[in-house]
Every structure is written in structure tokens, then in C-alpha cells.
Design an enzyme around this catalytic site. Structure first.
Site, short mmCIF file in Angstrom:
data_model
loop_
_atom_site.label_atom_id
_atom_site.label_comp_id
_atom_site.label_asym_id
_atom_site.label_seq_id
_atom_site.Cartn_x
_atom_site.Cartn_y
_atom_site.Cartn_z
N TYR A 117 -14.55 -1.46 9.43
CA TYR A 117 -13.40 -0.76 9.50
C TYR A 117 -12.60 -1.01 10.85
CZ TYR A 117 -9.50 2.50 9.02
OH TYR A 117 -8.02 2.68 9.05
N SER A 118 -13.35 -0.46 11.83
CA SER A 118 -12.88 -0.57 13.18
C SER A 118 -12.44 -1.92 13.69
CB SER A 118 -13.76 0.08 14.12
OG SER A 118 -14.18 1.39 13.86
N ALA A 119 -13.59 -3.11 13.06
CA ALA A 119 -13.14 -4.48 13.40
C ALA A 119 -11.99 -4.83 13.00
CB ALA A 119 -14.61 -5.18 12.98
N GLY A 122 0.66 -1.19 0.02
CA GLY A 122 0.06 0.02 -0.16
C GLY A 122 0.89 1.22 0.06
N THR A 157 -5.66 12.30 3.75
CA THR A 157 -5.06 11.64 2.62
C THR A 157 -6.22 11.32 1.54
OG1 THR A 157 -5.54 9.38 3.33
CG2 THR A 157 -3.44 10.55 3.92
N ASP A 212 -1.49 -7.73 -5.34
CA ASP A 212 -3.04 -7.77 -4.89
C ASP A 212 -2.69 -8.52 -3.45
OD1 ASP A 212 -5.33 -8.07 -4.30
OD2 ASP A 212 -6.25 -8.94 -6.12
N SER A 255 1.77 3.21 -2.61
CA SER A 255 1.33 4.02 -3.94
C SER A 255 0.58 5.38 -3.31
CB SER A 255 0.87 3.32 -5.05
OG SER A 255 -0.59 2.79 -4.55
N SER A 256 -0.03 5.48 -2.30
CA SER A 256 -0.88 6.61 -2.04
C SER A 256 -0.75 6.88 -0.28
CB SER A 256 -2.24 6.43 -2.44
OG SER A 256 -2.96 5.39 -1.78
N GLY A 257 -1.14 7.95 0.03
CA GLY A 257 -1.42 8.29 1.44
C GLY A 257 -0.33 8.07 2.18
N SER A 279 -2.35 0.06 11.73
CA SER A 279 -3.71 0.02 12.52
C SER A 279 -4.37 1.16 12.44
CB SER A 279 -3.57 -0.69 13.75
OG SER A 279 -4.93 -0.81 14.59
N LYS A 334 -9.40 -3.45 12.17
CA LYS A 334 -8.27 -2.93 12.95
C LYS A 334 -7.98 -3.61 14.18
CE LYS A 334 -6.79 -0.52 9.30
NZ LYS A 334 -5.65 -1.08 8.41
#
Length: 270
Positions: free
Chosen positions: A149-151, A18, A184, A57, A20-22, A135, A153
Site C-alpha cells: 500500500y505504501s509503495a 471512489g 472510515t 471499474d 461511494s464510501s469513506g 495519496s 502511494k
């Protein structure tokens, strides 16, 4: 096998997904600028000075294994590995499509797991290295309408703590970095479900509040510096929180009754 020059072999190495951004891109640039050899694994990225992009991927075990194999053809040691790939979804627990939940876990949790499984044989072989998972503060302070999303992490936090004790005898360090709100492209890329908003009246405002906070949050370069400091510690801690204000929030979560903390979150997002 592609041979590395003596100069390349002397450089410390970073493998990151990951990138390539942010936050990931800021981290790639920082480490590369400071002389590390960076292997950046993502679907879309660019090779540059001290940066080697490899298409990957993270939801595909064969793709992850192949990418890591390519990295190990070019270097004999992995100093730091960062499992950073991830994205967000939002929506109600009741109405979010189950396939969206599965994909959220496939990228955020299982993607991190696949990377860990792919690199651990090398880390064990070399008797050392640091594995860091991206996380989120949302793992500790679960956000309404961002439950899945929270789960993911929270699951990463639990896995990382268990893994640290499993690999301790091999000299491997495992940490998580939990950023708070960061400005971002993550916000715009979020998969937002509006299903059920006619019933859950606070949903739209809660997501809008969350996205406003993100776009006025920390810069990704701040998180890159946090990764840099963790990577260069001889004995990193199991968990780090990105941003002073979020450290305070997580501290309050530990000392205040959970009922009160959860009610405060309800008031913030309702």
C-alpha cells in the site's frame, strides 16, 4: 449528446473516482452541497442532487474511458478531477501473494493512471483544470506490514510530481493529498494476509495498532474540506498533508536521519 441546461453549465464540475464510501463519499457530498456538479465514478454509487453516478471499474481501461466519455457528453469542462479510488492490503513482504500485490497496484496506482490518461486530453483542450491524486502519509513514512500500500502511494507521489511539469504549459495543476489515519470503512475492507505471522512475531500487533489508529483517526469530512481548499486554490501546491499531527511527522522525517525515523516506526509497530 445529452445537452446541459444553462444553470448546469454554470456550475463548476468535479469528477471523482471512489466516491461511494469513506473520504470519497464525504467529498462528493461536500461539493454537491456547495453547488458543484459532481460526477462520481465507482462500482457502487447513487445519483442524487448535483450528483451523477456512473458505473466504473478503475482497473479496466475501457470502463474508465467509457465513463469519462459519458461525463464529457454532459459537460463541456472539467474543473477538478480527483483520482481517489483505492483500498488496502496488509501482510509481510515475504509471504504476500504476488497476485494480491498486482491487484493492489492495479487499483491504487494504475487506476489513478488510467483516469489521468482519460481526462488529460480534455484538460489540455480547455487549457486548465486541477487534477488531484489521493495519496497517503504512508507514501512518506512507509508502514511495516503495509509495504505494498505504501509503495502504491509513493508511486503516485512520484508520478504526480513528474506530471505537473509535463502539463505545466497547458495551465493544468497537479496535486496530491496525503491523509494520515482516517476513520472510515477502509479499515474493515482491508485484505489482510496472515501468512508468515508465525515467523514474523510483530506482524499481528503491528496491523492491530495500525487499525486502532485508523479507527480513532480524523473524520472523512476533514479530508473532504482539504480537497475543497485545494480545488479552489488558483495555484495549488504539489503536495498536501491531511492533519496537523501528520504534517509534524512528515517534517520530522525530512530533518531527522532516516535510520532514526525508521527505527522509531519499528518501535511503534513492534
Amino acid at each position: 449528446m445529452k445537452q446541459r441546461t444553462g444553470q448546469q453549465q454554470n456550475k463548476p464540475t468535479l469528477l471523482i473516482t471512489g466516491g461511494s464510501s469513506g473520504i470519497g463519499k464525504a467529498t462528493v457530498q461536500l461539493f454537491a452541497e456547495r453547488g458543484w456538479q459532481v460526477f462520481e465514478l465507482s462500482r457502487h454509487g447513487e445519483t442524487g442532487t448535483n450528483i451523477r453516478h456512473i458505473a466504473c471499474d478503475v482497473t479496466d481501461a475501457k470502463s474508465v474511458d467509457s465513463a469519462v466519455e459519458q461525463v464529457l457528453q454532459e459537460t463541456q469542462k472539467l474543473d477538478v478531477v480527483i483520482a481517489n479510488a483505492g483500498y488496502g492490503i496488509s501482510g509481510t513482504v515475504e509471504f504476500t501473494a504476488i497476485e494480491d500485490v498486482h491487484h493492489q497496484f492495479d487499483v491504487n496506482f494504475f487506476g489513478a493512471l488510467l483516469l489521468a490518461q482519460a481526462v488529460l486530453p480534455q484538460l489540455r483542450k480547455q487549457q486548465g483544470g486541477t487534477l488531484i491524486f489521493t495519496s497517503s502519509v504512508a507514501a512518506v513514512l512507509s508502514v511495516p506490514y503495509q509495504a505494498f500500500y505504501s509503495a502504491t502511494k509513493a508511486a503516485i507521489n512520484a508520478m504526480a510530481l513528474a506530471l505537473q511539469n509535463e502539463v505545466r504549459d497547458f495551465g493544468i495543476h497537479v496535486s496530491v493529498l496525503m491523509p494520515g489515519d482516517v476513520a472510515t470503512g477502509f479499515t474493515a475492507a482491508r485484505n489482510k494476509s496472515q501468512a508468515g505471522e508465525a515467523i514474523y512475531k510483530t506482524a499481528h500487533k503491528a496491523v492491530a495498532t495500525m487499525e486502532h489508529d485508523e479507527q480513532h483517526g480524523l473524520q472523512p469530512e476533514t479530508m473532504a474540506l482539504d480537497f475543497w481548499h485545494i480545488a479552489n486554490k488558483r495555484n495549488p501546491a504539489p503536495q498536501y498533508i491531511g492533519g496537523a499531527s501528520y504534517k509534524l511527522l512528515c517534517f520530522l522525517d525530512r530533518i531527522l536521519p532516516k535510520r532514526l525515523v525508521n527505527w522509531i516506526e519499528y518501535k511503534v509497530y513492534s
